[in-house]
Design a protein around this motif. Structure first.
Motif, short mmCIF file in Angstrom:
data_model
loop_
_atom_site.label_atom_id
_atom_site.label_comp_id
_atom_site.label_asym_id
_atom_site.label_seq_id
_atom_site.Cartn_x
_atom_site.Cartn_y
_atom_site.Cartn_z
N GLU A 151 0.80 -1.22 0.00
CA GLU A 151 0.00 0.00 0.00
C GLU A 151 0.84 1.27 0.00
N LEU A 152 2.15 1.14 0.16
CA LEU A 152 3.02 2.32 0.24
C LEU A 152 3.53 2.71 -1.14
N THR A 153 3.45 3.99 -1.45
CA THR A 153 4.02 4.48 -2.70
C THR A 153 5.52 4.71 -2.51
N PHE A 154 6.22 4.79 -3.63
CA PHE A 154 7.66 5.06 -3.55
C PHE A 154 7.91 6.38 -2.81
N ALA A 155 7.09 7.38 -3.03
CA ALA A 155 7.29 8.68 -2.36
C ALA A 155 7.14 8.55 -0.85
N GLN A 156 6.19 7.75 -0.39
CA GLN A 156 6.02 7.53 1.04
C GLN A 156 7.22 6.80 1.63
N ILE A 157 7.73 5.82 0.89
CA ILE A 157 8.89 5.05 1.37
C ILE A 157 10.11 5.95 1.47
N VAL A 158 10.35 6.76 0.46
CA VAL A 158 11.49 7.68 0.48
C VAL A 158 11.35 8.66 1.64
N ALA A 159 10.17 9.25 1.81
CA ALA A 159 9.96 10.21 2.89
C ALA A 159 10.16 9.56 4.26
N HIS A 160 9.65 8.36 4.43
CA HIS A 160 9.81 7.64 5.69
C HIS A 160 11.28 7.39 6.00
N HIS A 161 12.02 6.93 5.01
CA HIS A 161 13.44 6.64 5.26
C HIS A 161 14.25 7.91 5.50
N ASN A 162 13.91 8.98 4.81
CA ASN A 162 14.59 10.24 5.12
C ASN A 162 14.34 10.64 6.57
N HIS A 163 13.10 10.49 7.01
CA HIS A 163 12.76 10.82 8.39
C HIS A 163 13.50 9.92 9.38
N MET A 164 13.54 8.62 9.10
CA MET A 164 14.15 7.67 10.02
C MET A 164 15.67 7.73 10.02
N LEU A 165 16.27 8.01 8.87
CA LEU A 165 17.73 7.98 8.78
C LEU A 165 18.38 9.31 9.13
N GLY A 166 17.67 10.41 8.97
CA GLY A 166 18.24 11.71 9.33
C GLY A 166 18.58 11.75 10.81
N GLY A 167 19.84 11.91 11.12
CA GLY A 167 20.27 11.94 12.52
C GLY A 167 20.61 10.57 13.10
N PHE A 168 20.36 9.49 12.34
CA PHE A 168 20.75 8.16 12.81
C PHE A 168 22.24 8.20 13.16
N HIS A 169 22.60 7.61 14.28
CA HIS A 169 24.00 7.65 14.68
C HIS A 169 24.42 6.37 15.38
N ALA A 170 25.72 6.17 15.37
CA ALA A 170 26.36 5.09 16.13
C ALA A 170 27.64 5.71 16.69
N GLY A 171 27.64 5.93 17.98
CA GLY A 171 28.78 6.61 18.59
C GLY A 171 28.90 8.02 18.03
N ALA A 172 30.08 8.37 17.59
CA ALA A 172 30.34 9.72 17.09
C ALA A 172 29.96 9.90 15.62
N HIS A 173 29.52 8.85 14.96
CA HIS A 173 29.24 8.90 13.53
C HIS A 173 27.73 8.96 13.29
N ALA A 174 27.35 9.79 12.30
CA ALA A 174 25.92 10.04 12.11
C ALA A 174 25.59 10.24 10.63
N VAL A 175 24.28 10.27 10.38
CA VAL A 175 23.74 10.52 9.05
C VAL A 175 23.22 11.95 9.01
N GLU A 176 23.63 12.66 7.99
CA GLU A 176 23.11 14.00 7.72
C GLU A 176 22.34 13.92 6.40
N LEU A 177 21.18 14.53 6.34
CA LEU A 177 20.41 14.60 5.10
C LEU A 177 20.75 15.89 4.37
#
Length: 185
Positions: A151-177
């Motif tokens: 039921e998810l469109t590609f646009a919803q999937i991309v938006a969700h992953h941007n939301h979830m991955l932005g700021g994801f970190h492990a120790g001192a290393h992180a994701v910036e969008l």
């Protein structure tokens, strides 16, 4: 910080059949637009002598990305030039049973700019794995795409992953969008 551009699975047939017949034209159009943005970032990386690494999924027999098939080929718009590395993988993880880690270590890479295809699988896995392995990551928020899923469109999937991955970190290393147009090397 030593940076490389990592472009994942931008292959001829990567999104074939990833939507209903009615939705496939929208998926294909978004793919073409994403490739244009990736091509622009790739050109800027090349001009700045930043390593460009392409990842290519090697599917098995009968798979749309079966090795050496037309569908398996990298899209001509982002094809490697002489001296650029192509990493071949057989799973969603660009690091799993590949030499990507060795290539990055040899180049002394500490930061990856990532874009490509299959947002919820290959892009997500590469981003999370890279951070957990000690790389800082810039995810091109408009430089990755996928097909519809249930039921998810590609646009919803991309938006969700941007939301979830932005700021994801492990120790001192992180994701910036960052949007593709904002990338400078």
């Amino acid at each position: 910080m030593t940076t490389a551009l990592l472009i994942i699975d931008v292959q001829n047939a990567v999104l074939d059949g990833e939507g209903t017949p009615e939705r496939q034209p929208a998926i294909n159009a978004a793919f073409t637009e994403t490739i244009g943005r990736l091509q622009s970032v790739q050109a800027r990386a090349r001009a700045a002598h930043i390593p460009v690494i392409l990842v290519q999924h090697d599917g098995g027999p009968g798979n749309p990305l079966a090795r050496s098939s037309n569908g398996w080929g990298l899209r001509h718009e982002i094809a490697p030039v002489l001296g650029e590395t192509v990493i071949h993988k057989t799973s969603c993880d660009s690091f799993f049973q590949t030499n990507l880690g060795e290539v990055l270590a040899k180049l002394a890479i500490t930061h990856l700019v990532i874009g490509g295809c299959q947002t919820q699988f290959c892009v997500d896995t590469a981003v999370r794995r890279a951070v957990s392995l000690g790389y800082d990551v810039t995810l091109l928020s408009d430089g990755h795409t996928t097909g519809d899923m249930g039921e998810l469109t590609f646009a919803q999937i991309v938006a969700h992953h941007n939301h979830m991955l932005g700021g994801f970190h492990a120790g001192a290393h992180a994701v910036e969008l960052r949007r593709a147009g904002e990338i400078t090397f």
